[in-house]
Design an enzyme around this catalytic site. Structure first.
Site, PDB file in Angstrom:
ATOM      1  N   ARG A 249     -48.491  -3.126  38.172  1.00 38.59           N
ATOM      2  CA  ARG A 249     -47.181  -3.714  38.108  1.00 38.59           C
ATOM      3  C   ARG A 249     -46.271  -3.724  39.195  1.00 38.59           C
ATOM      4  O   ARG A 249     -45.633  -4.533  39.490  1.00 38.59           O
ATOM      5  CB  ARG A 249     -46.425  -2.746  37.097  1.00 38.59           C
ATOM      6  CG  ARG A 249     -44.778  -3.049  36.420  1.00 38.59           C
ATOM      7  CD  ARG A 249     -44.508  -2.196  35.466  1.00 38.59           C
ATOM      8  NE  ARG A 249     -42.955  -2.381  35.600  1.00 38.59           N
ATOM      9  CZ  ARG A 249     -42.310  -2.907  34.470  1.00 38.59           C
ATOM     10  NH1 ARG A 249     -43.012  -3.799  33.810  1.00 38.59           N
ATOM     11  NH2 ARG A 249     -41.027  -3.062  34.445  1.00 38.59           N
TER      12      ARG A 249
ATOM     13  N   ILE B 285     -37.893  -8.472  34.882  1.00 35.80           N
ATOM     14  CA  ILE B 285     -39.113  -8.008  34.258  1.00 35.80           C
ATOM     15  C   ILE B 285     -38.905  -6.997  33.358  1.00 35.80           C
ATOM     16  O   ILE B 285     -38.105  -6.188  33.635  1.00 35.80           O
ATOM     17  CB  ILE B 285     -40.322  -7.634  35.409  1.00 35.80           C
ATOM     18  CG1 ILE B 285     -41.573  -7.157  34.993  1.00 35.80           C
ATOM     19  CG2 ILE B 285     -39.461  -6.512  36.320  1.00 35.80           C
ATOM     20  CD1 ILE B 285     -42.682  -6.533  35.976  1.00 35.80           C
ATOM     21  N   SER B 286     -39.371  -7.239  31.944  1.00 31.94           N
ATOM     22  CA  SER B 286     -38.822  -6.064  30.999  1.00 31.94           C
ATOM     23  C   SER B 286     -39.393  -4.814  31.411  1.00 31.94           C
ATOM     24  O   SER B 286     -40.286  -4.488  32.235  1.00 31.94           O
ATOM     25  CB  SER B 286     -39.428  -6.654  29.652  1.00 31.94           C
ATOM     26  OG  SER B 286     -39.303  -7.943  29.129  1.00 31.94           O
ATOM     27  N   GLN B 287     -38.644  -3.768  30.689  1.00 29.00           N
ATOM     28  CA  GLN B 287     -38.909  -2.236  30.694  1.00 29.00           C
ATOM     29  C   GLN B 287     -40.413  -2.208  30.234  1.00 29.00           C
ATOM     30  O   GLN B 287     -40.823  -2.651  29.214  1.00 29.00           O
ATOM     31  CB  GLN B 287     -37.987  -1.700  29.810  1.00 29.00           C
ATOM     32  CG  GLN B 287     -38.219  -0.188  29.545  1.00 29.00           C
ATOM     33  CD  GLN B 287     -37.337   0.494  28.448  1.00 29.00           C
ATOM     34  OE1 GLN B 287     -36.653  -0.221  27.700  1.00 29.00           O
ATOM     35  NE2 GLN B 287     -37.315   1.782  28.510  1.00 29.00           N
ATOM     36  N   PRO B 288     -41.282  -1.458  30.902  1.00 32.20           N
ATOM     37  CA  PRO B 288     -42.676  -0.985  30.479  1.00 32.20           C
ATOM     38  C   PRO B 288     -42.758  -0.886  28.780  1.00 32.20           C
ATOM     39  O   PRO B 288     -43.593  -1.556  28.392  1.00 32.20           O
ATOM     40  CB  PRO B 288     -43.159   0.032  31.387  1.00 32.20           C
ATOM     41  CG  PRO B 288     -42.231  -0.145  32.554  1.00 32.20           C
ATOM     42  CD  PRO B 288     -40.977  -0.653  32.024  1.00 32.20           C
TER      43      PRO B 288
END
Ligand code: SAH
Length: 289
Positions: A107, A133-136
């Site tokens: 990531r 970028i979205s939260q994991p």
């Protein structure tokens, strides 16, 4: 005749016992997989993968799968394993393919250097051009909802950094991804190639229209929120397929909607989680024709 110990000998035996007994007790407590009962409770919910396990997961003999040759795969392995264990697995994501994929995809390679430090933190990050970028956890949740397998053909709307596409590409056969911001499309396409994701096909354009040349898809994932589900995407979903995307006009009222198409082509949809995504731009924002 039983020999009697001298006073000096007795003192030695006593002294060694004082040292030995606690030593043995400590050794038993701290032996990995020892007699401590609490450990087995954690084990039943999975355990954090260690670096050797992840290195083994990186091994790839099938030439048609992502190859993991780039040095980034071997960087920050422990941090990634910790992220998966604490943020993903500890919540409600338990598909082993998704957990493995998120342990593998580096990531930190998908964010700008100014954000690299936070690459494994529990929140979304800016990637430039007003996008994120979205939260994991959201990536894990959405990927699990798609129920991917090695035969899946996937369509993604909103490539952004390319991270979500990479996570899908570790599991699925092929991923087609569309990004409306041309600069982002170019950056992420280059990045995905560099990392060896030869099963990801990227293009710049409006994802509203899907990618008819490669339809139908087993799974469709949208990572930008629209007031409605674009009609072409529904059409491009295979019978038996699954689609997940954020729906909601304003930033404060959005839900991830999971749609499934049965073998006869009937759609069912349900809201699965309140979320906050960047808006989908382009055709979907124009009045419906
Ligand atoms: N999946 C991404 C998250 C991207 S954020 C990742 O893993 O990093 C959403 C992205 O959708 C943004 O990059 C935005 O530019 C893009 N987007 C918005 N509207 C779009 C549209 N109509 N077609 C394609 N991409 C769109």
């Amino acid at each position: 005749m039983v020999r009697k110990y001298t006073a000096a000998e007795k003192r030695w035996i006593f002294a060694s016992l004082i040292f030995l007994v606690p030593l043995v007790v400590l050794a038993i407590i701290f032996t990995p997989g020892g007699t401590t009962k609490q450990k087995s409770v954690f084990a039943s919910q999975g355990q954090q993968a260690d670096a050797n396990q992840v290195l083994a997961e990186l091994e790839q003999k099938d030439p048609n799968r992502p190859q993991h040759k780039h040095p980034a795969y071997k960087e920050r392995i422990e941090e990634r394993a910790k992220m998966v264990f604490e943020q993903i697995e500890a919540r409600d994501v338990n598909d082993p393919n998704v957990l493995r994929s998120m342990r593998i995809v580096p990531r930190h390679f998908f964010v700008r250097s100014s954000e690299e430090h936070y690459a494994y933190a529990d929140f979304p990050l800016p990637i430039g051009y007003d996008q994120t970028i979205s939260q994991p956890y959201i990536v894990g949740f959405m990927t699990q909802a798609l129920k991917l397998d090695p035969n899946s053909m996937v369509l993604e709307i909103g490539t952004g950094s390319g991270y979500q596409a990479a996570v899908c590409a570790e599991i699925a056969k092929e991923v087609y991804t569309i990004e409306i911001v041309e600069e982002l499309a170019a950056i992420s396409e280059k990045r995905l190639k560099e990392l060896g994701y030869l099963n990801v096909f990227a293009k710049a354009g409006d994802g509203f229209f899907g990618w008819p040349e490669h339809a139908p898809f087993d799974a469709i994932i949208g990572t930008a929120a629209a007031g409605r589900v674009p009609e072409p995407l529904i059409k491009q979903l295979k019978p038996g397929g699954r689609m997940i995307l954020p729906v909601g006009g304003s930033r404060d009222f959005q839900y991830l909607v999971l749609m499934t198409k049965d073998d006869k082509g009937n759609l069912s949809r349900r809201k699965v989680m309140p979320v906050r995504f960047v808006p989908m731009t382009g055709e979907v924002q124009k009045p419906k024709k």
